[in-house]
Scaffold this active site. Structure first.
Site, PDB file in Angstrom:
ATOM      1  N   LYS A  44       6.731   2.775  -3.058  1.00  0.00           N
ATOM      2  CA  LYS A  44       5.857   1.840  -2.357  1.00  0.00           C
ATOM      3  C   LYS A  44       6.324   0.427  -2.681  1.00  0.00           C
ATOM      4  O   LYS A  44       6.363   0.023  -3.844  1.00  0.00           O
ATOM      5  CB  LYS A  44       4.418   2.052  -2.804  1.00  0.00           C
ATOM      6  CG  LYS A  44       3.461   1.052  -2.177  1.00  0.00           C
ATOM      7  CD  LYS A  44       2.028   1.429  -2.425  1.00  0.00           C
ATOM      8  CE  LYS A  44       1.080   0.384  -1.870  1.00  0.00           C
ATOM      9  NZ  LYS A  44      -0.316   0.725  -2.137  1.00  0.00           N
ATOM     10  N   LYS A  72       6.826   4.030   1.752  1.00  0.00           N
ATOM     11  CA  LYS A  72       5.910   3.083   2.384  1.00  0.00           C
ATOM     12  C   LYS A  72       6.379   1.659   2.139  1.00  0.00           C
ATOM     13  O   LYS A  72       6.712   1.342   0.997  1.00  0.00           O
ATOM     14  CB  LYS A  72       4.522   3.289   1.773  1.00  0.00           C
ATOM     15  CG  LYS A  72       3.484   2.306   2.237  1.00  0.00           C
ATOM     16  CD  LYS A  72       2.194   2.558   1.511  1.00  0.00           C
ATOM     17  CE  LYS A  72       1.207   1.493   1.934  1.00  0.00           C
ATOM     18  NZ  LYS A  72       0.029   1.494   1.139  1.00  0.00           N
TER      19      LYS A  72
HETATM   20  C1  PBG Z   1      -3.990   0.387  -1.768  1.00  0.00           C
HETATM   21  C2  PBG Z   1      -3.273   0.633  -0.499  1.00  0.00           C
HETATM   22  C3  PBG Z   1      -2.663  -0.321   0.336  1.00  0.00           C
HETATM   23  C4  PBG Z   1      -2.262   0.368   1.482  1.00  0.00           C
HETATM   24  C5  PBG Z   1      -2.596   1.714   1.306  1.00  0.00           C
HETATM   25  N1  PBG Z   1      -3.219   1.869   0.069  1.00  0.00           N
HETATM   26  C6  PBG Z   1      -2.546  -1.794   0.217  1.00  0.00           C
HETATM   27  C7  PBG Z   1      -1.831  -2.393  -0.917  1.00  0.00           C
HETATM   28  O1  PBG Z   1      -1.156  -1.741  -1.702  1.00  0.00           O
HETATM   29  O2  PBG Z   1      -2.001  -3.604  -1.068  1.00  0.00           O
HETATM   30  C8  PBG Z   1      -1.614  -0.294   2.667  1.00  0.00           C
HETATM   31  C9  PBG Z   1      -1.704   0.426   3.954  1.00  0.00           C
HETATM   32  C10 PBG Z   1      -1.396  -0.391   5.153  1.00  0.00           C
HETATM   33  O3  PBG Z   1      -1.004  -1.573   5.100  1.00  0.00           O
HETATM   34  O4  PBG Z   1      -1.559   0.180   6.237  1.00  0.00           O
HETATM   35  N2  PBG Z   1      -3.371   0.646  -2.951  1.00  0.00           N
END
Ligand code: PBG
Length: 325
Positions: free
Chosen positions: A196, A249
């Site tokens: 991520k 992601k």
């Molecule tokens: C939270 C989380 C996030 C997303 C999914 N779970 C945001 C982040 O890490 O700030 C983002 C999903 C999206 O932008 O569609 N941990």
């Protein structure tokens, strides 16, 4: 010499269909849904077509998705500011918004899988995925693991089929898996947000949940967009620690990571087509600058081509509807 004529394989719709390498199905999709505690629904300005759903609206949406063949959903609760604190303790309150939602879905549908995000940000008054040291501002890894274990066990107990740790703390998959085993949650799946990135593409999601960090950024836990090998290392650690599914992601800017990971693992691979990717397509299409449907389907297909088995996408309903025609 006989000329090569690759165009022969594109010469009619029938031959193109016959030789098509990849296919999209509604059952490839996971639909992320945003929750609110009040009945009704609240449109999310930066994500046209998406809303925060109240309890009844949520069930109606799940039914519609299920009837279109989208049988897995992921829940993201918008928590009232008054319920947030530095420990994010609302995350494991057995009566929280997220857990009431999964219970009502499970009571109403026997053929829907529900995924719950494991991370503290929606519940944290600091807006971080982990616990913040009040003095140094450091995101404390091992203290956060304790909180994630509580959140995971409470999530499994509430009925989530799949846990999605999205926090990027070191060692979280191992401790969550161990805790699940010890508490007899042997069939709870872990879909790890393995790779991520610290991405600008999460902006609309943070608007939707009002969950943006109050201070600083997420760069000490989410990955540097410049790195590829590190993503493979993260993913293989999660595999070794007991993840069932590995996720990359965001999606479109990281197709190379999906492709590289495919050759390194035999686990299923998921990709998260995040909020900013959705917003860009919607914005350009609203202006008439691109054909929104075409770009949506082409983007989703690119994930399959790169090697993803599962696609988390806000386009799930729209794409499933097109596929069913
Ligand atoms: C939270 C989380 C996030 C997303 C999914 N779970 C945001 C982040 O890490 O700030 C983002 C999903 C999206 O932008 O569609 N941990």
């Amino acid at each position: 010499m006989i000329p090569h004529r690759p165009r022969r394989l594109r010469s009619s719709p029938m031959i193109r269909e016959l030789v098509q390498e990849n296919h999209l199905r509604a059952s490839d999709f996971i639909a992320p849904l945003f929750l609110q505690s009040q009945e009704g629904s609240t449109p999310i300005a930066s994500m046209p077509g998406q809303s925060r759903l109240g309890p009844k609206a949520l069930l109606a949406e799940v039914r519609e998705l299920r009837d279109l063949g989208v049988k897995t959903i992921a829940l993201f609760p918008a928590i009232e500011e008054s319920k947030k604190n530095p420990q994010a303790s609302e995350a494991w309150n057995p009566n929280n918004l997220n857990f009431s939602a999964v219970k009502s879905i499970k009571d109403s549908f026997s053929d829907v899988l529900v995924m719950g995000d494991i991370a503290l940000d929606p519940y944290s008054s600091d807006g971080h995925d982990g616990i913040v040291d009040p003095k140094s501002g450091e995101i404390l890894n091992d203290e956060t693991l304790e909180a994630l274990i509580k959140q995971s066990l409470a999530s499994a107990k509430a009925g989530f089929d799949i846990l999605g740790p999205s926090d990027m703390m070191d060692g979280r998959i191992g401790v969550i898996r161990e805790a699940l085993e010890e508490s007899q949650f042997k069939n709870t799946l872990i879909m790890s947000y393995s790779a991520k990135y610290a991405s600008g593409f999460y902006g609309p999601f943070r608007d939707a949940l009002e969950s943006a960090p109050k201070k600083g950024d997420k760069k000490t836990y989410q990955m540097n967009p410049a790195n590829g090998a590190e993503a493979i290392r993260e993913a293989l650690l999660d595999e070794a620690e007991g993840a069932d599914i590995l996720m990359v992601k965001p999606g479109l800017p990281y197709l190379d990571i999906v492709y590289r990971l495919k050759s390194q693992t035999t686990l299923p691979i998921a990709v998260y087509n995040v909020s900013g990717e959705y917003a860009m397509v919607k914005a350009a299409s609203e202006r008439g600058w691109i054909d929104g449907e075409k770009v949506m389907m082409e983007s989703l297909m690119s994930f399959k081509r790169a090697g993803a088995d599962i696609i988390l996408t806000y386009f799930a309903k729209e794409a499933a509807r097109l596929l069913s025609r």
